[in-house]
Enzyme design. Structure first.
Site, PDB file in Angstrom:
ATOM      1  N   THR A   1       1.003  -1.048  -0.241  1.00  0.00           N
ATOM      2  CA  THR A   1       0.016   0.003   0.175  1.00  0.00           C
ATOM      3  C   THR A   1       0.877   1.138  -0.168  1.00  0.00           C
ATOM      4  O   THR A   1       2.258   1.105   0.447  1.00  0.00           O
ATOM      5  CB  THR A   1      -0.952   0.174   1.312  1.00  0.00           C
TER       6      THR A   1
ATOM      7  N   ARG B   1     -13.413  -8.154  -0.821  1.00  0.00           N
ATOM      8  CA  ARG B   1     -12.763  -7.643   0.317  1.00  0.00           C
ATOM      9  C   ARG B   1     -12.088  -6.286   0.183  1.00  0.00           C
ATOM     10  O   ARG B   1     -11.548  -5.860  -0.659  1.00  0.00           O
ATOM     11  CB  ARG B   1     -11.818  -8.830   0.674  1.00  0.00           C
ATOM     12  N   VAL B   2     -12.441  -5.493   1.125  1.00  0.00           N
ATOM     13  CA  VAL B   2     -12.045  -4.338   1.399  1.00  0.00           C
ATOM     14  C   VAL B   2     -11.124  -4.215   2.558  1.00  0.00           C
ATOM     15  O   VAL B   2     -11.656  -4.823   3.700  1.00  0.00           O
ATOM     16  CB  VAL B   2     -13.000  -3.087   1.451  1.00  0.00           C
ATOM     17  N   GLY B   3      -9.960  -3.647   2.558  1.00  0.00           N
ATOM     18  CA  GLY B   3      -9.069  -3.313   3.741  1.00  0.00           C
ATOM     19  C   GLY B   3      -9.357  -2.124   4.318  1.00  0.00           C
ATOM     20  O   GLY B   3     -10.077  -1.639   4.189  1.00  0.00           O
ATOM     21  N   ASP B   4      -8.171  -1.930   5.055  1.00  0.00           N
ATOM     22  CA  ASP B   4      -8.071  -0.523   5.881  1.00  0.00           C
ATOM     23  C   ASP B   4      -7.987   0.718   4.840  1.00  0.00           C
ATOM     24  O   ASP B   4      -8.486   1.757   5.242  1.00  0.00           O
ATOM     25  CB  ASP B   4      -7.229  -0.449   7.010  1.00  0.00           C
TER      26      ASP B   4
ATOM     27  N   GLY C   1      -4.486  -4.965   6.937  1.00  0.00           N
ATOM     28  CA  GLY C   1      -5.803  -4.050   7.201  1.00  0.00           C
ATOM     29  C   GLY C   1      -6.805  -4.381   7.818  1.00  0.00           C
ATOM     30  O   GLY C   1      -7.420  -3.654   8.508  1.00  0.00           O
TER      31      GLY C   1
ATOM     32  N   THR D   1       0.145   1.161   6.673  1.00  0.00           N
ATOM     33  CA  THR D   1       0.212   0.212   5.365  1.00  0.00           C
ATOM     34  C   THR D   1       0.248  -1.431   6.308  1.00  0.00           C
ATOM     35  O   THR D   1       0.949  -1.122   7.523  1.00  0.00           O
ATOM     36  CB  THR D   1       1.458   0.210   4.495  1.00  0.00           C
ATOM     37  N   GLY D   2      -0.070  -2.288   5.835  1.00  0.00           N
ATOM     38  CA  GLY D   2       0.033  -3.867   6.270  1.00  0.00           C
ATOM     39  C   GLY D   2      -1.088  -4.274   6.520  1.00  0.00           C
ATOM     40  O   GLY D   2      -2.310  -4.410   5.748  1.00  0.00           O
TER      41      GLY D   2
HETATM   42  N1  GLY Z   1      -3.484  -2.509   4.302  1.00  0.00           N
HETATM   43  C1  GLY Z   1      -3.816  -2.739   2.849  1.00  0.00           C
HETATM   44  C2  GLY Z   1      -4.886  -3.681   3.026  1.00  0.00           C
HETATM   45  O1  GLY Z   1      -5.047  -4.440   3.807  1.00  0.00           O
HETATM   46  O2  GLY Z   1      -5.613  -3.688   1.921  1.00  0.00           O
END
Ligand code: GLY
Length: 411
Positions: free
Chosen positions: A239, A267-270, A293, A290-291
């Site tokens: 990210t 799927r949606v992350g952070d 999510g 980043t990392g």
């Molecule tokens: N931090 C990016 C994700 O988990 O999608």
């Protein structure tokens, strides 16, 4: 020897611990470093994840010449979005389990206290700019999926195939190796999750042989096979976040990603979650992540950090507190936390900044870094909460001594 994919994954989980932890201090040593650095009194300043390093010079000049803080941050993250060789963001991002690239992004403009966000967008590479368009041209904050794509096209963004040959081959390598089911079933957060039995080292031999063979069959260039296999073994969550502060004290931030490689569709992350992947408050500062999510969403990481700074914590301490909340969510259980990693990029309104991470890096020799430009361009090592190196999920069994040569594939 035959084994099911499930058995293999289970066996892999425990074994992966020992590889990266060998010879490393796994104790919970909080970082005592006060700050990763200070830019106080040196405005303007831009901080970002290290994959934005190459784009900081141009954005800094733009900002110094009076450019808007959000536009400066977007200029940085647009670089990796446009770059087909960066397979964690935008064009060429690693796809979901069905081979479709789905992108997420959000932005916050401090001076006008506005936000925009898009999630699960297909076929449009500059989703950070689409997030800005949502902010500027709608009464909404967040659009997702097909609606977000149609909105982007209406705003003049071009539809294009985001799956490069490079990413398609890695996806095929992953798909042929694992099947399509890896992200189904209870995850790490399930109370009944257990570290599996110790794996048999013979698995490694078989695994490398098959991965190497398939990579060759797929036409993955020999010089890239090591990196391709690493992405299959450790699906990345790459990210980019960027925050920018100008001479007037205006501050903005944005985050963009292709998300977790080989994720479930939808799927949606952070990254597109305002308050998790990015948060900016003109009165206080800006933060992004980043990392992992999923873990960051559960602690509303960026918002938590900004609120901590509002209540007087330094950027470093504000970030460490968010990381400790992630550790607390697993009762500080290192058997679980070793599969999680996060880096926070934190910029206070006075120009003080910090980069903090849960672990030192994903692998030995590759520490988590924060890129900074305050007139001097540099990369700094993030302050880790824990000593040692994380693994990404799904992890892997240890490499037998006699396969040291092959272990190079994981560096
Ligand atoms: N931090 C990016 C994700 O988990 O999608």
């Amino acid at each position: 020897m035959t084994f099911s994919r499930r058995d293999f994954i289970a066996a892999a989980v425990l074994g992966s611990a020992s590889l990266r932890m060998q010879g490393q201090d796994r104790s919970q040593q909080p970082s005592t470093k006060p700050e990763s650095g200070t830019g106080a009194g040196k405005r303007p300043i831009i901080i970002c994840a290290n994959n934005g390093y190459a784009y900081l010079d141009g954005a800094y000049v733009f900002l110094k010449n009076g450019g808007d803080t959000l536009d400066a941050a977007l200029q940085v993250v647009k670089g990796p979005e446009d770059d087909p060789k960066d397979d964690t963001v935008g064009l060429g991002g690693l796809p979901n389990e069905e081979g479709v690239v789905e992108l997420d992004a959000c932005c916050m403009h401090g001076p006008t206290r506005r936000a925009g966000s898009v999630g699960g967008v297909r076929n449009i590479k500059n989703v950070s700019l689409v997030a800005k368009a949502v902010m500027e041209h709608t009464g909404h904050v967040m659009l997702v999926g097909e609606g977000a794509e149609r909105f982007a096209v209406a705003m003049g963004f071009a539809r294009e195939n985001l799956l490069t040959e490079h990413s398609r081959k890695i996806w095929l390598l992953w798909k042929e190796y694992y099947s399509t089911k890896d992200w189904w079933g209870p995850g790490l957060a399930d109370p009944h999750w257990q570290a599996p039995e110790k794996p048999q080292s013979e698995l490694w031999r078989e695994r490398f042989r098959r991965l190497q063979e398939r990579a060759a069959d797929l036409g993955i260039e020999p010089e890239f096979r090591r990196a391709a296999i690493r992405r299959v073994v450790f699906p990345p969550t790459g990210t980019i976040h960027c925050s920018a502060l100008n001479q007037k004290g205006e501050i903005s931030g944005c985050t963009t990603t292709s998300g977790l490689a080989f994720k479930l569709p939808g799927r949606v992350g952070d990254s597109p979650i305002v308050g998790a992947g990015c948060y900016t408050d003109q009165d206080v500062g800006s933060a992004g992540a980043t990392g992992s999510g999923e873990e960051n969403i559960k602690v509303a990481g960026a918002h938590t950090i900004v609120e901590n700074m509002r209540h007087g914590l330094s950027p470093h301490d504000a970030g460490m507190d968010a990381l400790k909340r992630i550790a607390r969510n697993y009762n500080n259980d290192m058997n679980k936390l070793r599969f999680v990693d996060l880096t926070y990029y934190i910029l206070r309104k006075d120009g003080t900044y910090a980069g903090v991470s849960l672990w030192q890096g994903y692998s030995v020799g590759n520490p988590h870094k924060i890129a900074v430009h305050d007139g001097t361009l540099r990369a700094e090592i993030a302050s880790p909460l824990f000593s040692g190196y994380s693994q990404e999920f799904p992890p892997f069994p240890p490499i037998p001594e006699d396969l040291k040569k092959d272990s190079e594939y994981l560096r």
